[in-house]
Scaffold this motif. Structure first.
Motif, PDB file in Angstrom:
ATOM      1  N   GLY A  92       0.902  -1.158   0.115  1.00 11.33           N
ATOM      2  CA  GLY A  92       0.095  -0.025   0.138  1.00 11.33           C
ATOM      3  C   GLY A  92       0.784   1.276  -0.019  1.00 11.33           C
ATOM      4  N   GLU A  93       0.245   2.434   0.153  1.00 13.98           N
ATOM      5  CA  GLU A  93       0.746   3.563   0.232  1.00 13.98           C
ATOM      6  C   GLU A  93       1.984   3.714   1.550  1.00 13.98           C
ATOM      7  OE1 GLU A  93      -1.482   7.165  -0.082  1.00 13.98           O
ATOM      8  OE2 GLU A  93      -2.683   6.445  -1.615  1.00 13.98           O
ATOM      9  N   PRO A  94       3.084   4.122   1.286  1.00  8.16           N
ATOM     10  CA  PRO A  94       4.010   4.382   2.429  1.00  8.16           C
ATOM     11  C   PRO A  94       3.305   5.247   3.433  1.00  8.16           C
ATOM     12  CG  PRO A  94       5.105   4.535   0.443  1.00  8.16           C
ATOM     13  CD  PRO A  94       3.729   4.534  -0.223  1.00  8.16           C
ATOM     14  N   SER A  95       2.586   6.418   3.046  1.00  4.67           N
ATOM     15  CA  SER A  95       1.974   7.067   4.052  1.00  4.67           C
ATOM     16  C   SER A  95       0.996   6.537   4.863  1.00  4.67           C
ATOM     17  CB  SER A  95       1.383   8.546   3.449  1.00  4.67           C
ATOM     18  OG  SER A  95       0.392   7.965   2.684  1.00  4.67           O
ATOM     19  N   LEU A 147      -4.710   8.393   7.524  1.00  7.16           N
ATOM     20  CA  LEU A 147      -3.604   9.240   7.912  1.00  7.16           C
ATOM     21  C   LEU A 147      -4.306   9.691   9.226  1.00  7.16           C
ATOM     22  CD1 LEU A 147      -3.303  11.391   4.767  1.00  7.16           C
ATOM     23  CD2 LEU A 147      -1.694   9.641   5.708  1.00  7.16           C
ATOM     24  N   PRO A 148      -3.360  10.157  10.042  1.00  4.82           N
ATOM     25  CA  PRO A 148      -3.939  10.931  11.574  1.00  4.82           C
ATOM     26  C   PRO A 148      -4.612  11.793  11.579  1.00  4.82           C
ATOM     27  CG  PRO A 148      -1.302  10.489  11.275  1.00  4.82           C
ATOM     28  CD  PRO A 148      -1.787  10.395  10.160  1.00  4.82           C
ATOM     29  N   ASP A 149      -5.616  11.876  12.300  1.00  2.00           N
ATOM     30  CA  ASP A 149      -6.776  13.214  12.301  1.00  2.00           C
ATOM     31  C   ASP A 149      -7.588  13.189  11.041  1.00  2.00           C
ATOM     32  OD1 ASP A 149      -5.724  13.829  14.927  1.00  2.00           O
ATOM     33  OD2 ASP A 149      -4.267  14.797  14.052  1.00  2.00           O
ATOM     34  N   ALA A 207     -13.771   6.790   4.482  1.00  2.00           N
ATOM     35  CA  ALA A 207     -12.554   7.267   5.405  1.00  2.00           C
ATOM     36  C   ALA A 207     -12.967   7.828   6.556  1.00  2.00           C
ATOM     37  CB  ALA A 207     -11.374   7.698   4.623  1.00  2.00           C
ATOM     38  N   ASN A 208     -12.372   7.155   7.782  1.00  2.00           N
ATOM     39  CA  ASN A 208     -12.315   8.042   8.654  1.00  2.00           C
ATOM     40  C   ASN A 208     -11.010   8.207   9.553  1.00  2.00           C
ATOM     41  OD1 ASN A 208     -11.802   5.455  10.042  1.00  2.00           O
ATOM     42  ND2 ASN A 208     -14.049   5.113  10.461  1.00  2.00           N
ATOM     43  N   ALA A 209     -10.864   8.532  10.649  1.00  2.00           N
ATOM     44  CA  ALA A 209      -9.560   8.683  11.316  1.00  2.00           C
ATOM     45  C   ALA A 209      -8.718   7.258  11.723  1.00  2.00           C
ATOM     46  CB  ALA A 209      -9.785   9.349  12.806  1.00  2.00           C
ATOM     47  N   ARG A 210      -9.501   6.235  11.497  1.00  2.00           N
ATOM     48  CA  ARG A 210      -8.832   4.988  11.774  1.00  2.00           C
ATOM     49  C   ARG A 210      -8.396   4.090  10.516  1.00  2.00           C
ATOM     50  NH1 ARG A 210     -10.184  -0.374  12.865  1.00  2.00           N
ATOM     51  NH2 ARG A 210     -11.994   0.006  12.346  1.00  2.00           N
ATOM     52  N   ILE A 211      -9.319   4.083   9.556  1.00  2.00           N
ATOM     53  CA  ILE A 211      -9.168   3.290   8.465  1.00  2.00           C
ATOM     54  C   ILE A 211      -9.765   3.951   7.094  1.00  2.00           C
ATOM     55  CG2 ILE A 211      -8.924   1.149   9.566  1.00  2.00           C
ATOM     56  CD1 ILE A 211     -11.670   0.402   8.358  1.00  2.00           C
ATOM     57  N   THR A 212      -9.332   3.507   5.946  1.00  2.00           N
ATOM     58  CA  THR A 212     -10.059   3.907   4.594  1.00  2.00           C
ATOM     59  C   THR A 212     -10.405   2.325   4.132  1.00  2.00           C
ATOM     60  OG1 THR A 212      -8.271   3.359   3.237  1.00  2.00           O
ATOM     61  CG2 THR A 212      -8.334   5.500   4.183  1.00  2.00           C
ATOM     62  N   CYS A 213     -11.480   2.479   3.585  1.00  2.00           N
ATOM     63  CA  CYS A 213     -12.038   1.136   3.221  1.00  2.00           C
ATOM     64  C   CYS A 213     -12.753   1.605   1.622  1.00  2.00           C
ATOM     65  CB  CYS A 213     -13.368   0.754   4.063  1.00  2.00           C
ATOM     66  SG  CYS A 213     -14.033  -0.654   3.490  1.00  2.00           S
TER      67      CYS A 213
END
Length: 265
Positions: free
Chosen positions: A176-179, A205-207, A226-232
């Protein structure tokens, strides 16, 4: 300056424009087919969001999520001024999560386009496989959940889609993406007709503010959130109504995981 402003066009798309003004907008759209197509896309987007999140909006708010209780808890932990500011932010998040959407289109972050493309590409590659469609079979779902959760550094449950007619084939780990930790998880489900859908998950990403997007790409339909914990991203080639039903089930189950995680402290 054009009298057909974005606000006026949005009101038309939402069915909130006064009847006396609708004829003028309809005539303008008839003379501008590209704009008419864009307005039609807004309306489809709005219908899809209502279908996907409408049932959640009708559900009672759990006691642990009621504003007064949240505000009281925040007030105990922080100074009064900071507590009320945080409570306001929590309430905004709850409003989005419960499906209280007032606009026809929520723009996801620019990188969502890349995540959706990655999800669709992975779907196309692996749904065509038979013996090697997944790394870990659905029969070992407990290990699959633990393994992918550890790799993504966040809790990832296995959504139960049996009510929608799908069983878990299994899952795999993907780059996946490094970020986002450099890893992504793919879950695959199949129905009795051998139709498959995939769920592509990365760490957020954070926040990260909530975001939602529907997309059609390479013959597949994708619902990204997407939310503060995961993207789906849920990907499949089912009819639109079935994709909405399946995507809603995935969303409701994985966001319930978010609520539980928040309560763990």
């Amino acid at each position: 300056m054009s009298e057909f402003t974005s606000d006026r066009l949005l009101a038309f798309a939402d069915g909130q424009l006064p009847e006396a003004e609708r004829a003028a907008v309809e005539a303008h759209l008839a003379a501008n087919p590209d704009l008419a197509a864009e307005i039609a896309a807004w309306q489809r987007q709005s219908d899809a969001l209502r279908t996907l999140f409408g049932p959640a909006g009708a559900e009672p708010v759990p006691a642990r999520l009621r504003p007064r209780r949240i505000a009281a808890e925040l007030g105990r932990r922080r100074s009064s001024a900071f507590g009320w500011a945080a409570a306001a932010l929590v309430l905004v998040g709850l409003g989005l999560g419960a499906g209280w959407f007032a606009r026809p289109l929520f723009d996801a972050e620019p990188s969502s386009q890349y995540l959706i493309a990655d999800a669709v590409n992975a779907h196309t590659v692996f749904v065509a496989e038979n013996r090697h469609a997944v790394e870990v079979p659905g029969s070992d779902s407990e290990h699959l959940s633990s393994w992918l959760s550890n790799r993504l550094d966040t809790n990832l449950g296995m959504p139960d889609l049996s009510a929608e007619g799908f069983t878990l084939v299994g899952g795999r780990l993907l780059p996946g993406e490094p970020s986002r930790g450099g890893r992504a998880a793919q879950l695959m489900y199949e129905n009795a007709a051998k139709q498959r859908i995939t769920v592509y998950v990365t760490a957020a990403l954070p926040d990260r503010a909530p975001a939602y997007q529907f997309a059609s790409q390479d013959g597949a339909e994708a619902f990204y959130w997407a939310n503060a914990r995961i993207t789906c991203t849920v990907v499949g080639t089912l009819p639109e109504a079935e994709m909405k039903t399946v995507s809603r089930a995935v969303y409701q189950q994985l966001t319930e995981g978010d609520v539980a995680r928040a309560n763990w402290g």
